[in-house]
Design an enzyme around this catalytic site. Sequence first.
Site, PDB file in Angstrom:
ATOM      1  CG  ASP A   1      -1.911   1.144   1.256  1.00  0.00           C
ATOM      2  OD1 ASP A   1      -2.281   1.636   0.171  1.00  0.00           O
ATOM      3  OD2 ASP A   1      -2.316   1.578   2.344  1.00  0.00           O
ATOM      4  CB  SER A   2       0.138   4.793  -0.545  1.00  0.00           C
ATOM      5  OG  SER A   2      -1.053   4.798   0.242  1.00  0.00           O
TER       6      SER A   2
ATOM      7  CE1 TYR B   1       2.215   5.703  -3.856  1.00  0.00           C
ATOM      8  CE2 TYR B   1       0.841   3.769  -4.161  1.00  0.00           C
ATOM      9  CZ  TYR B   1       2.092   4.341  -4.048  1.00  0.00           C
ATOM     10  OH  TYR B   1       3.208   3.540  -4.143  1.00  0.00           O
ATOM     11  N   GLY B   2      -3.411   9.330  -3.290  1.00  0.00           N
ATOM     12  CA  GLY B   2      -4.634   9.955  -3.787  1.00  0.00           C
ATOM     13  C   GLY B   2      -4.412  11.276  -4.504  1.00  0.00           C
TER      14      GLY B   2
ATOM     15  CB  CYS C   1      -3.359   0.688  -2.557  1.00  0.00           C
ATOM     16  SG  CYS C   1      -3.458   2.432  -2.957  1.00  0.00           S
TER      17      CYS C   1
ATOM     18  CB  CYS D   1      -9.493   4.520   0.992  1.00  0.00           C
ATOM     19  SG  CYS D   1      -7.861   4.914   1.677  1.00  0.00           S
TER      20      CYS D   1
ATOM     21  CG  HIS E   1      -5.072   4.621   4.783  1.00  0.00           C
ATOM     22  ND1 HIS E   1      -4.571   4.206   3.574  1.00  0.00           N
ATOM     23  CD2 HIS E   1      -4.011   5.066   5.510  1.00  0.00           C
ATOM     24  CE1 HIS E   1      -3.261   4.394   3.553  1.00  0.00           C
ATOM     25  NE2 HIS E   1      -2.895   4.913   4.718  1.00  0.00           N
TER      26      HIS E   1
HETATM   27  N1  DGL Z   1      -4.917   3.034   1.077  1.00  0.00           N
HETATM   28  C1  DGL Z   1      -5.046   3.634  -0.203  1.00  0.00           C
HETATM   29  C2  DGL Z   1      -6.322   3.160  -0.910  1.00  0.00           C
HETATM   30  O1  DGL Z   1      -6.851   2.088  -0.622  1.00  0.00           O
HETATM   31  C3  DGL Z   1      -4.927   5.096  -0.417  1.00  0.00           C
HETATM   32  C4  DGL Z   1      -4.322   6.107   0.457  1.00  0.00           C
HETATM   33  C5  DGL Z   1      -3.538   7.145  -0.338  1.00  0.00           C
HETATM   34  O2  DGL Z   1      -4.109   8.139  -0.821  1.00  0.00           O
HETATM   35  O3  DGL Z   1      -2.340   6.922  -0.493  1.00  0.00           O
HETATM   36  O4  DGL Z   1      -6.811   3.803  -1.795  1.00  0.00           O
END
Ligand code: DGL
Length: 297
Positions: free
Chosen positions: A30-31, A62-63, A94, A208, A210
């Site tokens: 993941d990020s 990453y968003g 992710c 997401c 997170h």
């Molecule tokens: N955990 C990541 C997802 O499922 C994204 C978080 C990020 O923006 O890096 O999209």
Amino acid sequence: MRVDLLAGTHYAPAAMILPPARRPTILIFDSGLGGLTVFSEVVRARPDARFIYAADDAVFPYGRLSEAELVARVTLVMDHLIRRHGPDLAVIACNTASTLVLPALRARFSLPFVGTVPAVKPAAERSRSRAIAVLATPGTVARDYTRDLVKAYAGDCRVTLVASHRLATFAEAELAGAPVEDAAIAAEIAPCFTEEGGRRTDAVVLACTHYPLLRPRLERLAPWPVAWIDPAPAIARRVTQLLGPAPSLGPASSETSLDAPVAVFTGGKGLCPVLRQALANRGLAQIVVEPVAAVPN
Ligand code: DGL
């Protein structure tokens, strides 16, 4: 587009199914820390495996990356992780990455990839009011992939796509011991809750990885109860479809993995004692920092 019809996982071709013979190495990527929600489920499904948890925290979140930047970055980091750790299977835990980069990864590397994509279909199946929301990063909300999922599986629902700019960062802060105020979290989730024409949202896709880290607070701060759809158990099931189930182990079996899971960070700046402890509590006491250069060498 290949999508698991039962859950929010992205299918790998059946031809990639591995022989179940030996103890596999599984990479969960993941990020940042969101993939931990997937890691826990996959460990439960294959406790015998050797695990690498990798967070590209040097570039988190990453968003906010453009699509071209994201494809280049994930390919680069994956190239490093595959060469260095030799996984048998990689889980892209992710949504922001999976909704974009899986075709490029599958074209470049020969191992199977399991992706994480918004669980729109399970949410639509669960909804009685036919009003659902997809809570995700701005990147995931903008993807054609996400829009296609909505068209394919929730055509008869009112679907509210909610781009949260801050929730992933809030989840990271909480794990690192910096609690976020209720009002800030409530403001991020508020647009998910719609009430129109006598129908109100009754299912919210946690699109997401997170967000499930904040689940008790999401439940408490929701204006009314909803089903929160977390794809992690379905992802773990997909991993066992590809690798086979864990061999049956007794509690003290010698077949339990001897290699402790390793957490790899590409940056490592946020590795404070509270976060290290939180990682240790999840079985990730071994932490290494492996910077990945911006340009391939
Ligand atoms: N955990 C990541 C997802 O499922 C994204 C978080 C990020 O923006 O890096 O999209």
